[in-house]
Design a protein around this motif. Structure first.
Motif, mmCIF file in Angstrom:
data_model
loop_
_atom_site.group_PDB
_atom_site.id
_atom_site.type_symbol
_atom_site.label_atom_id
_atom_site.label_comp_id
_atom_site.label_asym_id
_atom_site.label_seq_id
_atom_site.Cartn_x
_atom_site.Cartn_y
_atom_site.Cartn_z
ATOM 1 N N THR A 1 0.891 -1.151 -0.052
ATOM 2 C CA THR A 1 -0.160 0.038 -0.183
ATOM 3 C C THR A 1 0.911 1.266 0.038
ATOM 4 O O THR A 1 2.106 1.250 0.557
ATOM 5 N N PRO A 2 0.378 2.326 -0.443
ATOM 6 C CA PRO A 2 1.200 3.591 -0.655
ATOM 7 C C PRO A 2 1.246 3.999 0.663
ATOM 8 O O PRO A 2 0.304 3.910 1.552
ATOM 9 N N GLY A 3 2.262 4.906 1.059
ATOM 10 C CA GLY A 3 2.471 5.674 2.188
ATOM 11 C C GLY A 3 1.541 6.923 2.421
ATOM 12 O O GLY A 3 1.048 7.245 1.226
ATOM 13 N N PRO A 4 1.715 7.429 3.419
ATOM 14 C CA PRO A 4 0.736 8.740 3.648
ATOM 15 C C PRO A 4 1.392 10.059 2.782
ATOM 16 O O PRO A 4 2.714 9.787 2.414
ATOM 17 N N GLU A 5 0.786 10.796 2.307
ATOM 18 C CA GLU A 5 1.063 11.927 1.684
ATOM 19 C C GLU A 5 1.425 13.000 2.397
ATOM 20 O O GLU A 5 0.934 13.313 3.421
ATOM 21 N N VAL A 6 2.617 13.713 2.309
ATOM 22 C CA VAL A 6 3.243 14.804 2.834
ATOM 23 C C VAL A 6 2.921 15.991 2.129
ATOM 24 O O VAL A 6 3.139 16.167 1.201
ATOM 25 N N LEU A 7 2.264 17.095 2.583
ATOM 26 C CA LEU A 7 2.226 18.245 2.503
ATOM 27 C C LEU A 7 2.966 19.414 3.028
ATOM 28 O O LEU A 7 2.440 19.638 4.242
ATOM 29 N N GLY A 8 3.671 20.118 2.357
ATOM 30 C CA GLY A 8 4.524 21.157 3.012
ATOM 31 C C GLY A 8 6.068 20.728 2.899
ATOM 32 O O GLY A 8 6.273 19.509 2.760
ATOM 33 N N GLU A 9 6.904 21.546 3.406
ATOM 34 C CA GLU A 9 8.174 21.179 3.369
ATOM 35 C C GLU A 9 8.835 20.849 4.756
ATOM 36 O O GLU A 9 8.606 21.273 5.770
ATOM 37 N N GLN A 10 9.710 19.954 4.619
ATOM 38 C CA GLN A 10 10.257 19.416 6.053
ATOM 39 C C GLN A 10 11.286 20.649 6.584
ATOM 40 O O GLN A 10 12.038 21.228 5.906
ATOM 41 N N GLN A 11 11.204 20.617 7.802
ATOM 42 C CA GLN A 11 12.258 21.459 8.499
ATOM 43 C C GLN A 11 12.958 20.789 9.089
ATOM 44 O O GLN A 11 13.029 19.669 10.002
ATOM 45 N N GLY A 12 14.343 21.302 8.937
ATOM 46 C CA GLY A 12 15.392 20.922 9.731
ATOM 47 C C GLY A 12 16.047 19.716 8.732
ATOM 48 O O GLY A 12 15.644 19.083 7.910
ATOM 49 N N THR A 13 17.330 19.412 9.128
ATOM 50 C CA THR A 13 18.228 18.577 8.134
ATOM 51 C C THR A 13 18.238 17.075 8.782
ATOM 52 O O THR A 13 18.302 15.981 7.953
ATOM 53 N N GLY A 14 18.006 17.130 9.930
ATOM 54 C CA GLY A 14 17.929 15.499 10.664
ATOM 55 C C GLY A 14 19.296 15.117 10.904
ATOM 56 O O GLY A 14 19.462 13.897 11.281
ATOM 57 N N SER A 15 20.474 15.726 10.517
ATOM 58 C CA SER A 15 21.633 15.538 10.890
ATOM 59 C C SER A 15 22.024 15.918 12.338
ATOM 60 O O SER A 15 22.921 14.941 12.820
ATOM 61 N N GLU B 1 4.996 19.546 9.449
ATOM 62 C CA GLU B 1 4.420 18.933 7.984
ATOM 63 C C GLU B 1 3.047 18.751 8.387
ATOM 64 O O GLU B 1 2.641 18.616 9.587
ATOM 65 N N ALA B 2 2.382 18.808 7.381
ATOM 66 C CA ALA B 2 0.636 18.294 7.064
ATOM 67 C C ALA B 2 0.790 16.910 6.370
ATOM 68 O O ALA B 2 1.341 16.662 5.256
ATOM 69 N N LEU B 3 0.198 16.066 6.982
ATOM 70 C CA LEU B 3 0.285 14.587 6.435
ATOM 71 C C LEU B 3 -0.753 13.809 6.584
ATOM 72 O O LEU B 3 -1.505 13.898 7.642
ATOM 73 N N PHE B 4 -1.458 13.285 5.684
ATOM 74 C CA PHE B 4 -2.703 12.483 5.441
ATOM 75 C C PHE B 4 -2.558 11.303 4.708
ATOM 76 O O PHE B 4 -1.642 11.176 3.956
ATOM 77 N N ALA B 5 -3.391 10.357 5.290
ATOM 78 C CA ALA B 5 -3.259 8.980 4.489
ATOM 79 C C ALA B 5 -3.688 9.228 3.162
ATOM 80 O O ALA B 5 -4.316 10.222 2.634
ATOM 81 N N PRO B 6 -3.459 8.471 2.078
ATOM 82 C CA PRO B 6 -3.654 8.531 0.660
ATOM 83 C C PRO B 6 -4.859 8.767 0.321
ATOM 84 O O PRO B 6 -5.201 9.740 -0.612
ATOM 85 N N SER B 7 -5.639 8.011 0.910
ATOM 86 C CA SER B 7 -7.252 8.148 0.408
ATOM 87 C C SER B 7 -7.705 9.607 0.982
ATOM 88 O O SER B 7 -8.658 10.197 0.202
ATOM 89 N N ILE B 8 -7.517 9.914 2.082
ATOM 90 C CA ILE B 8 -7.757 11.309 2.624
ATOM 91 C C ILE B 8 -7.018 12.536 1.957
ATOM 92 O O ILE B 8 -7.650 13.399 1.300
ATOM 93 N N ALA B 9 -5.746 12.252 1.344
ATOM 94 C CA ALA B 9 -5.123 13.212 0.498
ATOM 95 C C ALA B 9 -6.062 13.331 -0.859
ATOM 96 O O ALA B 9 -6.080 14.478 -1.242
ATOM 97 N N ARG B 10 -6.421 12.482 -1.482
ATOM 98 C CA ARG B 10 -6.893 12.443 -2.680
ATOM 99 C C ARG B 10 -8.174 13.076 -2.504
ATOM 100 O O ARG B 10 -8.701 13.910 -3.535
ATOM 101 N N ARG B 11 -9.111 12.969 -1.358
ATOM 102 C CA ARG B 11 -10.315 13.489 -1.035
ATOM 103 C C ARG B 11 -10.105 15.129 -1.059
ATOM 104 O O ARG B 11 -10.655 15.745 -1.776
#
Length: 230
Positions: free
Chosen positions: A2-16, A142-152
Motif C-alpha cells: 500500500t502507498p505511504g501517507p502523503e506529505v504536504l509542506g516542506e520538511q524543517q531541519g536537516t535531521g543530521s 508538516e501536514a500529512l494525510f493518509a493517501p485516501s484522505i489526501a485524494r479527497r
C-alpha cells in the motif's frame, strides 16, 4: 504494497543533528489501542510517550501538564470530543502538532479535523511505519494525510470555491443537516431513513451535536438551532 501517507509542506531541519525525543500524548478512549501505540512507540528511537488520556477533557489537562510535541488524537471520545479538545489545546499551545487517528474517513470528520487545527489525519488500521512517519512529520510542522484522505482533499479543493457556512460553525455540514431534521420534530430512525444513514451513525452525530452545543436534550438543541436561524 500500500502507498505511504502523503506529505504536504516542506520538511524543517536537516535531521543530521542530534535532537531530543519527540514527546507524545496519546488520547483515545480504547485502552487496547493506547497500549498498542505505546508498545510501538517504546521500541522506536527518538519517540517517547509522556502521557495518555481516555477522553477529550483529560487530553486538554494532560496537554497543559506535559506540553507534548505531538498528540495522537481520536475523534469520538466521551466527555469531550477529540475535535473540541484540539481546539482548546491549540488555542493555548499552537505549537503542539495534532495527528488525528480515527476510524472515520468521511468528509465531515476530515474537514472538521482540519478546521480544528489538525496537521495530519490517518485511519486506524494504517501500517505501523505510516503512523511513525506521520508522528515525525507532524512534529516537524508538516501536514500529512493518509493517501485516501489526501485524494479527497485534492478533489475538494479543486472544485469551485464555495462560501463557508455561517450558521452554527462549530458543527459539521452533516451535523447541521441532522439538526435541521431534529428541529422539525423527526426521530433518529426517521432522520436515518431520509438521509440514508444507519441509526447508529445518526445517534453518533446527535451525541456530537449535543457535545459541541453544550446541551443535554433534543429540546435544548432545537432551541439553539432556532436561535441561530437554522
Amino acid at each position: 504494497m500500500t502507498p505511504g501517507p502523503e506529505v504536504l509542506g516542506e520538511q524543517q531541519g536537516t535531521g543530521s543533528e542530534t535532537t531530543a525525543a519527540i514527546r507524545i500524548l496519546i488520547a483515545d478512549d480504547h485502552r487496547l489501542f493506547r497500549e498498542g501505540l505505546k508498545a510501538l512507540i517504546s521500541v522506536t528511537p527518538g519517540l517517547q510517550v509522556v502521557a495518555e488520556a481516555q477522553d477529550g477533557q483529560e487530553a486538554v489537562l494532560m496537554a497543559e501538564r506535559h506540553s507534548p510535541d505531538v498528540i495522537i488524537m481520536d475523534i469520538q471520545m466521551p466527555v469531550q470530543s477529540g475535535l473540541e479538545a484540539s481546539r482548546h489545546i491549540l488555542a493555548r499551545s499552537p505549537q503542539i502538532g495534532i495527528l488525528v487517528v480515527s476510524m472515520f474517513d468521511d468528509d465531515d470528520n476530515v474537514f472538521a479535523a482540519m478546521q480544528a487545527g489538525a496537521r495530519g489525519y490517518l485511519l486506524k488500521g494504517s501500517a505501523p511505519d505510516e503512523l511513525l512517519r506521520a508522528v515525525q512529520a507532524v512534529a516537524l510542522g508538516e501536514a500529512l494525510f493518509a493517501p485516501s484522505i489526501a485524494r479527497r482533499l485534492i478533489h475538494y479543493f479543486s472544485r469551485p470555491t464555495r462560501l463557508p457556512p455561517t450558521l452554527l460553525p462549530e458543527l459539521t455540514e452533516r451535523e447541521r443537516e441532522i439538526l435541521s431534521h431534529i428541529a422539525q420534530g423527526e426521530t433518529n430512525p426517521q432522520v436515518a431513513r431520509k438521509l440514508d444513514l444507519s441509526e447508529k451513525t445518526v445517534r453518533n452525530h446527535v451525541t456530537s451535536i449535543f457535545s459541541k452545543l453544550q446541551v443535554s436534550s433534543r429540546a435544548e438543541a432545537v432551541l439553539r438551532a432556532r436561535e441561530a436561524g437554522l
